[in-house]
Design a protein around this motif. Structure first.
Motif, PDB file in Angstrom:
ATOM      1  N   GLU A  72       0.824  -1.198   0.000  1.00 13.84           N
ATOM      2  CA  GLU A  72       0.000   0.000   0.000  1.00 13.84           C
ATOM      3  C   GLU A  72       0.863   1.254   0.000  1.00 13.84           C
ATOM      4  OE1 GLU A  72      -2.437   0.166   3.518  1.00 13.84           O
ATOM      5  OE2 GLU A  72      -0.734   0.089   4.884  1.00 13.84           O
ATOM      6  N   PHE A  73       0.290   2.298  -0.551  1.00 12.93           N
ATOM      7  CA  PHE A  73       0.952   3.596  -0.641  1.00 12.93           C
ATOM      8  C   PHE A  73       1.034   4.246   0.731  1.00 12.93           C
ATOM      9  CE2 PHE A  73       2.175   7.574  -2.452  1.00 12.93           C
ATOM     10  CZ  PHE A  73       1.464   8.561  -1.786  1.00 12.93           C
ATOM     11  N   VAL A  74       2.190   4.892   0.981  1.00 14.08           N
ATOM     12  CA  VAL A  74       2.360   5.635   2.223  1.00 14.08           C
ATOM     13  C   VAL A  74       2.468   7.132   1.939  1.00 14.08           C
ATOM     14  CG1 VAL A  74       3.824   5.984   4.245  1.00 14.08           C
ATOM     15  CG2 VAL A  74       3.457   3.671   3.364  1.00 14.08           C
ATOM     16  N   ALA A  75       3.440   7.507   1.109  1.00  9.05           N
ATOM     17  CA  ALA A  75       3.671   8.924   0.825  1.00  9.05           C
ATOM     18  C   ALA A  75       4.547   9.056  -0.406  1.00  9.05           C
ATOM     19  CB  ALA A  75       4.340   9.607   2.017  1.00  9.05           C
ATOM     20  N   ALA A  76       4.508  10.235  -1.013  1.00 11.71           N
ATOM     21  CA  ALA A  76       5.340  10.505  -2.187  1.00 11.71           C
ATOM     22  C   ALA A  76       5.789  11.948  -2.147  1.00 11.71           C
ATOM     23  CB  ALA A  76       4.576  10.227  -3.476  1.00 11.71           C
ATOM     24  N   ILE A  77       6.917  12.201  -2.800  1.00 16.41           N
ATOM     25  CA  ILE A  77       7.460  13.558  -2.832  1.00 16.41           C
ATOM     26  C   ILE A  77       8.272  13.728  -4.109  1.00 16.41           C
ATOM     27  CG2 ILE A  77       9.614  13.003  -1.613  1.00 16.41           C
ATOM     28  CD1 ILE A  77       9.204  15.666  -0.040  1.00 16.41           C
TER      29      ILE A  77
END
Length: 124
Positions: A46-51
């Motif tokens: 699952e996705f947590v965070a992106a930058i």
């Protein structure tokens, strides 16, 4: 091709903190995106965070309650995931991934390079 190396995982008690690092070796594009995903035992990743390397970021809404903070240090080609107030349900292998454009996406399919993962275990 960007080579990603995660570090910083470990074992902590409930309520503790960890900071994960993702070193992007060979990173050259300022418009690319780095994301953190996680996979718990028996569950889908699952996705947590992106930058982006420019600093625009997005965090999963369920995790964004000031517990997980993503940041970037361009001088070190490194993206960090600060994880606070950890819970047993945060136990998972955490992966960083990159893609060549600056569109913040939670979809795995858009990411072309993946690290080997780092284990985070939170004891109750």
């Amino acid at each position: 091709q960007v080579h990603l190396v995660e570090s910083g995982g470990g074992f902590v008690q409930t309520g503790g903190s960890l900071r994960l690092s993702c070193l992007a070796e060979g990173h050259t594009s300022s418009s690319s995106t780095i994301a953190w995903f996680r996979q718990a035992p028996g569950k889908e990743r699952e996705f947590v965070a992106a930058i982006t390397w420019g600093g625009s970021s997005a965090t999963d809404v369920d995790l964004a309650k000031n517990r997980f903070i993503i940041s970037v240090d361009n001088t070190k080609n490194t993206v960090y995931l600060q994880m606070n107030s950890l819970k047993p349900e945060d136990t998972a292998v955490y992966y960083c991934a990159s893609k060549a454009n600056g569109f913040l996406s939670a979809q795995e399919s858009g990411y072309t390079s993946w690290g080997q993962g780092t284990q985070v275990t939170v004891a109750s």
